[in-house]
Write a protein that holds these residues in place. Structure first.
Motif, PDB file in Angstrom:
ATOM      1  N   GLU A 175       0.833  -1.205   0.000  1.00  0.00           N
ATOM      2  CA  GLU A 175       0.000   0.000   0.000  1.00  0.00           C
ATOM      3  C   GLU A 175       0.872   1.262   0.000  1.00  0.00           C
ATOM      4  N   GLY A 176       0.634   2.111  -0.965  1.00  0.00           N
ATOM      5  CA  GLY A 176       1.327   3.415  -0.999  1.00  0.00           C
ATOM      6  C   GLY A 176       2.658   3.426  -1.713  1.00  0.00           C
ATOM      7  N   SER A 177       3.188   2.240  -2.111  1.00  0.00           N
ATOM      8  CA  SER A 177       4.495   2.305  -2.777  1.00  0.00           C
ATOM      9  C   SER A 177       4.666   1.317  -3.927  1.00  0.00           C
ATOM     10  N   GLY A 178       3.553   0.863  -4.528  1.00  0.00           N
ATOM     11  CA  GLY A 178       3.665  -0.032  -5.684  1.00  0.00           C
ATOM     12  C   GLY A 178       4.194  -1.390  -5.277  1.00  0.00           C
ATOM     13  N   ARG A 179       5.069  -1.952  -6.138  1.00  0.00           N
ATOM     14  CA  ARG A 179       5.635  -3.242  -5.778  1.00  0.00           C
ATOM     15  C   ARG A 179       6.706  -3.080  -4.703  1.00  0.00           C
ATOM     16  N   GLY A 180       6.853  -4.124  -3.915  1.00  0.00           N
ATOM     17  CA  GLY A 180       7.909  -4.136  -2.904  1.00  0.00           C
ATOM     18  C   GLY A 180       8.340  -5.573  -2.673  1.00  0.00           C
TER      19      GLY A 180
ATOM     20  N   TYR B 254      16.080   7.812 -13.457  1.00  0.00           N
ATOM     21  CA  TYR B 254      16.244   8.503 -12.173  1.00  0.00           C
ATOM     22  C   TYR B 254      15.721   7.645 -11.022  1.00  0.00           C
ATOM     23  N   SER B 255      14.567   6.991 -11.246  1.00  0.00           N
ATOM     24  CA  SER B 255      13.932   6.323 -10.109  1.00  0.00           C
ATOM     25  C   SER B 255      14.330   4.864  -9.937  1.00  0.00           C
ATOM     26  N   ASN B 256      14.927   4.267 -10.965  1.00  0.00           N
ATOM     27  CA  ASN B 256      15.215   2.836 -10.876  1.00  0.00           C
ATOM     28  C   ASN B 256      16.687   2.458 -11.026  1.00  0.00           C
ATOM     29  N   SER B 257      17.517   3.404 -11.436  1.00  0.00           N
ATOM     30  CA  SER B 257      18.907   2.990 -11.692  1.00  0.00           C
ATOM     31  C   SER B 257      19.719   2.912 -10.407  1.00  0.00           C
TER      32      SER B 257
ATOM     33  N   ALA C 246      15.935  -6.407  -8.550  1.00  0.00           N
ATOM     34  CA  ALA C 246      16.381  -5.534  -7.457  1.00  0.00           C
ATOM     35  C   ALA C 246      15.616  -4.217  -7.520  1.00  0.00           C
ATOM     36  N   GLY C 247      15.153  -3.886  -8.733  1.00  0.00           N
ATOM     37  CA  GLY C 247      14.386  -2.654  -8.933  1.00  0.00           C
ATOM     38  C   GLY C 247      13.033  -2.675  -8.229  1.00  0.00           C
ATOM     39  N   PHE C 248      12.641  -3.810  -7.641  1.00  0.00           N
ATOM     40  CA  PHE C 248      11.379  -3.862  -6.891  1.00  0.00           C
ATOM     41  C   PHE C 248      11.552  -3.405  -5.434  1.00  0.00           C
ATOM     42  N   LEU C 249      12.781  -3.248  -5.046  1.00  0.00           N
ATOM     43  CA  LEU C 249      13.009  -2.892  -3.636  1.00  0.00           C
ATOM     44  C   LEU C 249      12.739  -1.405  -3.396  1.00  0.00           C
ATOM     45  N   ASN C 250      11.962  -1.137  -2.375  1.00  0.00           N
ATOM     46  CA  ASN C 250      11.635   0.253  -2.031  1.00  0.00           C
ATOM     47  C   ASN C 250      12.659   0.843  -1.072  1.00  0.00           C
ATOM     48  N   HIS C 251      12.566   2.161  -0.917  1.00  0.00           N
ATOM     49  CA  HIS C 251      13.520   2.904  -0.080  1.00  0.00           C
ATOM     50  C   HIS C 251      12.956   3.133   1.327  1.00  0.00           C
ATOM     51  N   SER C 252      13.844   3.132   2.300  1.00  0.00           N
ATOM     52  CA  SER C 252      13.415   3.486   3.666  1.00  0.00           C
ATOM     53  C   SER C 252      14.503   4.282   4.363  1.00  0.00           C
TER      54      SER C 252
ATOM     55  N   SER D 266      18.536   1.386   0.848  1.00  0.00           N
ATOM     56  CA  SER D 266      18.738   2.830   0.956  1.00  0.00           C
ATOM     57  C   SER D 266      19.089   3.300  -0.445  1.00  0.00           C
ATOM     58  N   TYR D 267      18.273   4.199  -0.995  1.00  0.00           N
ATOM     59  CA  TYR D 267      18.602   4.756  -2.317  1.00  0.00           C
ATOM     60  C   TYR D 267      19.741   5.770  -2.192  1.00  0.00           C
ATOM     61  N   GLY D 268      19.989   6.207  -0.988  1.00  0.00           N
ATOM     62  CA  GLY D 268      21.001   7.233  -0.737  1.00  0.00           C
ATOM     63  C   GLY D 268      20.493   8.147   0.367  1.00  0.00           C
TER      64      GLY D 268
ATOM     65  N   PHE E  47      12.734  13.093  -8.037  1.00  0.00           N
ATOM     66  CA  PHE E  47      13.260  12.031  -8.901  1.00  0.00           C
ATOM     67  C   PHE E  47      12.638  10.654  -8.676  1.00  0.00           C
ATOM     68  N   TYR E  48      11.939  10.476  -7.564  1.00  0.00           N
ATOM     69  CA  TYR E  48      11.323   9.170  -7.294  1.00  0.00           C
ATOM     70  C   TYR E  48       9.815   9.266  -7.121  1.00  0.00           C
ATOM     71  N   GLY E  49       9.327  10.486  -6.842  1.00  0.00           N
ATOM     72  CA  GLY E  49       7.881  10.675  -6.732  1.00  0.00           C
ATOM     73  C   GLY E  49       7.261  10.207  -5.433  1.00  0.00           C
ATOM     74  N   PHE E  50       8.003  10.222  -4.344  1.00  0.00           N
ATOM     75  CA  PHE E  50       7.368   9.900  -3.054  1.00  0.00           C
ATOM     76  C   PHE E  50       8.049  10.658  -1.922  1.00  0.00           C
ATOM     77  N   LEU E  51       7.313  10.721  -0.802  1.00  0.00           N
ATOM     78  CA  LEU E  51       7.876  11.306   0.414  1.00  0.00           C
ATOM     79  C   LEU E  51       8.020  10.171   1.425  1.00  0.00           C
TER      80      LEU E  51
HETATM   81  C1  LIG Z   1      13.160   1.265  -7.585  1.00  0.00           C
HETATM   82  S1  LIG Z   1      11.468   1.487  -7.646  1.00  0.00           S
HETATM   83  C2  LIG Z   1      10.888   0.432  -6.416  1.00  0.00           C
HETATM   84  C3  LIG Z   1       9.747  -0.444  -6.883  1.00  0.00           C
HETATM   85  C4  LIG Z   1       8.482   0.244  -7.157  1.00  0.00           C
HETATM   86  N1  LIG Z   1       7.712   0.308  -5.948  1.00  0.00           N
HETATM   87  C5  LIG Z   1       7.723  -0.400  -8.263  1.00  0.00           C
HETATM   88  O1  LIG Z   1       6.548  -0.780  -8.060  1.00  0.00           O
HETATM   89  O2  LIG Z   1       8.271  -0.530  -9.348  1.00  0.00           O
HETATM   90  C6  LIG Z   1      11.353   3.080  -7.023  1.00  0.00           C
HETATM   91  C7  LIG Z   1       9.951   3.612  -6.920  1.00  0.00           C
HETATM   92  O3  LIG Z   1       9.266   2.954  -5.904  1.00  0.00           O
HETATM   93  C8  LIG Z   1       8.445   3.841  -5.183  1.00  0.00           C
HETATM   94  N2  LIG Z   1       8.944   3.873  -3.808  1.00  0.00           N
HETATM   95  C9  LIG Z   1      10.133   3.462  -3.378  1.00  0.00           C
HETATM   96  N3  LIG Z   1      10.245   3.592  -2.057  1.00  0.00           N
HETATM   97  C10 LIG Z   1       9.088   4.098  -1.637  1.00  0.00           C
HETATM   98  C11 LIG Z   1       8.586   4.482  -0.378  1.00  0.00           C
HETATM   99  N4  LIG Z   1       9.306   4.365   0.724  1.00  0.00           N
HETATM  100  N5  LIG Z   1       7.342   4.992  -0.313  1.00  0.00           N
HETATM  101  C12 LIG Z   1       6.600   5.149  -1.414  1.00  0.00           C
HETATM  102  N6  LIG Z   1       7.024   4.812  -2.648  1.00  0.00           N
HETATM  103  C13 LIG Z   1       8.246   4.290  -2.760  1.00  0.00           C
HETATM  104  C14 LIG Z   1       8.569   5.176  -5.874  1.00  0.00           C
HETATM  105  O4  LIG Z   1       7.552   5.294  -6.788  1.00  0.00           O
HETATM  106  C15 LIG Z   1       9.880   5.066  -6.566  1.00  0.00           C
HETATM  107  O5  LIG Z   1       9.978   5.864  -7.708  1.00  0.00           O
END
Ligand SMILES: C[S@@+](CC[C@H](N)C(=O)[O-])C[C@H]1O[C@@H](n2cnc3c(N)ncnc32)[C@H](O)[C@@H]1O
Length: 879
Positions: free
Chosen positions: A178-183, A324-327, A345-351, A386-388, A398-402
């Protein structure tokens, strides 16, 4: 010289771990100083002592952790770390803590694997302790994720299968969150150091693929194009290639990336007054300029290689958002850092509390990238990268989230040119101080001279206003300077707040994704700036209070002198004269001990030394209280319990004065005595309050006084009364008594006062000198009085107004022209020592700067677009 045999035996018996600050560290100088300030060297050898000592594990780990924390500080942590002067090597940030703990773990692992240290059990005990610390830390930072079951994961599963076919191994499961697409969530409990995901190098998308494509001969001939732009252009075409080797990967990518680069007009409007508005505009303008350089020329010249329909601006922007958002940055075996897309690995979200910190190095033994855990991840828990160390504005653009939680990297950079900094010229550019602010709730130190604001920023303003002042002190000039610094900062932040408050915000609930994000971001900015305004204001109050206290002290001192000097005859005839002298003297001793204690505390002297000073101050305070009490007792012959509250003491005294003088004294005498005791009482209560506060901060027992019984009180009163008969003999007697009450540290002062005492009694001529000096003092009070007005009145506001006006002029101008790239840079110029203070100006640079132009007042963040390369550059530095 050979070490003694016993030492030799000890050296071989113990083994050591060396924690070393790399000489390549961009912040080497600062970290080296910080290490040294804490008693460590940049290459510290920590001896692993035998386990006979009961606390050896925690003691050894504490030392190692303190060093490792400093070694792993980043620029932001270093900058803000100075705030907390009282606990310099305590916890800095979750990132720093996990880095530091993991670095110790890997050192121990290296020692264990080399087998050099014969104390294997020692190493293992330490290892277990550190792993436990990492686990405990992780338990405190579990992020709650809600899995969305309804979404289909067909494409993702195909990709996993494709990956496995190529040798990918994973202990993670892909889900919708919820809130961040795939994870990715852990399929089982994963411990620190374990590999959660292993990606074969063969499925990594990098510039190598462009080199073998039909594009390369064309791109190679294109002037100034970077390899990052090349691979971006490659991906635009490959996405549509039905025979692509990476088709399964491209199938999992969204049709639209919702990053800040795709913000619509309403969202941009909602960002009004924030730095982000300018940043997004600049980023998009940069990308557009890059696109225009390449297209339509490439399509016209090479229509088969670059089909026009695949290279539209919209497609280009999509590809930019993808990269910008996946590399991720990957260190290739030959040592080159390349920007890559890493399927799965591109499915991993940031924290902000990631599990995986380091993942970008190719393991040459397995020819794969390993995603190893820096802290455990339990089964079902989302596994974060950690994306950085990015601010929310960067993540939004560059990633579209807070991110959820308190982001320590949410800083507002300030563009300050500090020409007073003697460091600036000599040091390397990497050490250049970038000034910044962030929410003051992150700071633990809101005391005077800190205020929750970053010390380097305060120091820059301090240097401007008082170039010669090197140390913080409670002296009036220093406090006046503090007041001006805070006034200026307050006015700057207040101005930012006004900018942010400008205009109505759309209703978040009814809005589209971009407006919602924009509003959320603006709220965050407001919270930050409002905390800055509040802290400046609270700081001003602190300074004002301190200033008033010190002012009152001076006035009181002069008043006392005047009382003695102007009405010396009266005092001389007064039955209380000598007693008053004694009381005054012990108050002076206390004052001197107090100032020493305050100064040394600020200088952060050793706890033992401070304890000694605090004991001495307590003694001096006790003596002053005791004498004041005895003085009053002597006055009205009435029992007052010792240790009584000071205001009660004063009331008692006043009552007694009224009673005892009612029929035998005139009003002047009463007023004189009352004035005297009020002044002393205030001095005592101020010192006592400070001591009590420090005792409660340090968790010490409350203040203890020497309790006198009634006989002792009477004896003292008699002694004091006896002094009226023979001043000299009383003084001698006092000298005998003093060693019991005085500290050695204030002895010199005491002796000077003793001489003064005799001197005062000696002749009228001396008192005329005294009167002269009083006149001098009074004029300095007048001056100081003017300074008060300066702090709050026209002079300071004059300066501040200069800034406000210019910021206003500039920001209004900027607001009108925000869509134009040609806004000027606004800087705070800190003049050098020779320049006048009123040269603190906000200088508007009228020359439009190209890509490096800075937004209004706040520093431009994305100076990184490399203009020379004329290329798109990706900012998500992942290592
Ligand atoms: C590398 S992708 C991670 C996988 C992505 N969730 C997907 O469904 O493809 C980076 C994108 O994931 C989302 N994302 C990553 N971390 C997030 C977070 N902590 N909260 C919300 N969205 C996040 C943002 O849309 C970001 O641009």
């Amino acid at each position: 010289m050979e070490p003694p045999a016993s030492d030799k035996a000890k050296e071989t018996d113990d083994c050591a771990v060396v924690l070393e600050l790399s000489e390549d560290d961009p912040h080497y100088d600062k970290k080296e100083s910080l290490l040294q300030a804490n008693g460590y060297s940049p290459k510290e050898r920590v001896v692993l002592k035998s386990s006979s000592c009961p606390n050896w594990i925690s003691d050894t780990l504490k030392v190692m952790l303190q060093i490792a924390r400093i070694i792993h500080l980043d620029e932001v942590e270093l900058y803000f770390g100075e705030d907390d002067a009282f606990s310099p090597v305590d916890f800095y940030s979750p990132r720093n803590e996990v880095e530091a703990l993991n670095s110790i773990l890997s050192l121990l692992d290296v020692s264990l694997s080399t087998g050099k240290c014969i104390r294997v059990n020692v190493l293992q005990e330490l290892r277990e302790a550190i792993v436990q610390m990492i686990r405990d830390f992780g338990d405190k930072h579990i992020v709650k994720t809600t899995i969305v079951e309804s979404n289909s994961l067909g494409k993702e599963e195909s990709l996993l299968q494709w990956g496995e076919d190529h040798g990918m191994r994973t202990r993670l499961q892909i889900v919708y969150v919820e809130g961040s697409g795939r994870g990715a969530i852990a399929k089982e409990d994963l411990d620190v150091g374990e590999v959660a995901l292993e990606i074969p190098f063969s499925i990594v998308i990098s510039e190598e693929l462009v080199r073998v494509s039909d594009m390369f001969p064309v791109l190679e001939e294109t002037e100034g194009i970077s390899s990052e732009t090349m691979v971006l252009l490659w991906s635009m075409k490959e996405k549509h290639n039905c025979n692509s080797e990476f088709k399964t990967y491209f199938n999992t990518l969204p049709e639209k990336f919702n990053t800040g680069l795709s913000f619509g007009v309403h969202a941009m409007k909602a960002l009004g007054g924030t730095l982000l508005l300018q940043e997004i505009i600049q980023a998009k303008e940069h990308l557009r300029a890059q696109y225009d350089l390449l297209f339509p020329k490439l399509c016209d010249d090479h229509p088969h290689v670059f089909p026009r329909e695949l290279y539209t601006w919209e497609q280009f922007l999509w590809a930019c958002e993808l990269w910008y958002s996946n590399s991720m940055k990957v260190m290739f075996p030959e040592g080159k850092l390349r920007t890559c897309l890493i399927p799965i690995a591109g499915f991993l979200n940031h924290s902000l509390y990631p599990h995986i910190l380091h993942y970008g190095k190719v393991d040459t033994a397995t020819n794969s990238l390993k995603f190893r855990l820096s802290r455990p991840c339990s089964a079902g828990e989302e596994c974060f990268l950690s994306y950085g160390n990015f601010s929310s504005s960067h993540l939004l653009t560059f990633y579209g989230f807070l991110p959820q939680g308190d982001n320590l990297y949410d800083i507002i950079p300030l563009d300050i040119e500090d020409t007073t900094d003697e460091f600036t010229e000599s040091r390397s550019t990497s050490n250049t101080t970038t000034h910044m602010v962030r929410g003051t709730w992150h700071s633990n130190n809101h005391n005077i001279f800190y205020y929750g604001l970053p010390s380097p920023l305060l120091d820059v303003f301090r240097r401007t206003q008082f170039p010669m002042m090197r140390s913080k002190s409670l002296l009036q000039t220093s406090l006046e300077n503090e007041g001006e610094v805070l006034e200026n900062l307050h006015s700057i932040f207040d101005d930012m707040m006004k900018e942010l408050d400008d205009g109505d915000l759309p209703d978040r609930e009814d809005s589209s994704w971009d407006v919602r994000l924009a509003v959320e971001f603006k709220d965050l900015q407001k919270r930050i700036v409002s905390s800055l305004v509040t802290s400046c204001y609270a700081g001003l109050k602190l300074v004002e209070n301190e200033w008033c206290k010190s002012m009152a002290e001076d006035i009181r001192g002069v008043l006392l002198k005047m009382m003695v000097a102007n009405s010396f005859d009266l005092w001389q005839k007064d039955a209380f004269f000598s007693a008053a002298e004694e009381v005054q003297e012990s108050a002076d001793v206390m004052e001197s001990a107090y100032r020493t204690w305050v100064r040394e505390r600020r200088e952060m002297q050793s706890p033992d030394y401070l304890d000694e000073l605090s004991r001495e101050l307590q003694t001096a305070l006790g003596t002053a209280k005791w004498q004041t009490h005895a003085f009053m007792r002597f006055n009205h012959h009435q029992f007052v319990t010792y240790g009584i509250q000071n205001n009660q003491l004063l009331e008692e005294f006043e009552k007694a004065v009224r009673l005892s003088y009612g029929h035998r004294s005139n009003d002047n005498t009463t007023a004189r005595h009352r004035q005297f005791i009020a002044a002393i009482e205030e001095q005592i209560s101020r010192v006592e309050a400070s001591l009590r506060e420090s005792f409660s901060e340090e968790g010490k027992q409350s203040l203890q006084w020497v309790n006198l019984d009634e006989d002792e009180c009477n004896e003292l009163a008699t002694f004091l009364s006896g002094t009226t008969q023979s001043l000299q003999s009383a003084t001698d007697e006092c000298l005998e008594l003093r060693p019991l009450m005085r500290s050695s540290r204030v002895e010199n002062h005491v002796q000077r006062r003793d001489t003064d005492l005799n001197f005062n009694a000696a002749s009228d001529r001396d008192f005329s000198d005294e009167r002269k000096s009083i006149r001098d003092d009074s004029s300095s009070i007048n001056n100081n009085g003017n300074h008060v007005i300066k702090m709050e009145g026209s002079e300071v506001h004059g300066r501040t107004d200069d800034i406000v006006c210019q910021v206003d002029r500039k920001t209004n101008n900027a607001r009108r022209t925000w869509s134009s790239p040609n806004f000027g840079a606004l800087k705070i110029i800190i003049p050098d020592e020779d320049e006048q203070i009123n040269k603190l100006v906000l200088c508007i640079d009228d020359t439009p700067k190209e890509k490096g132009s800075k937004p209004v007042f706040w520093k431009q963040r994305y100076g990184e677009f490399p203009p020379g390369q004329g290329a798109v550059s990706f900012l998500n530095q992942v290592s």
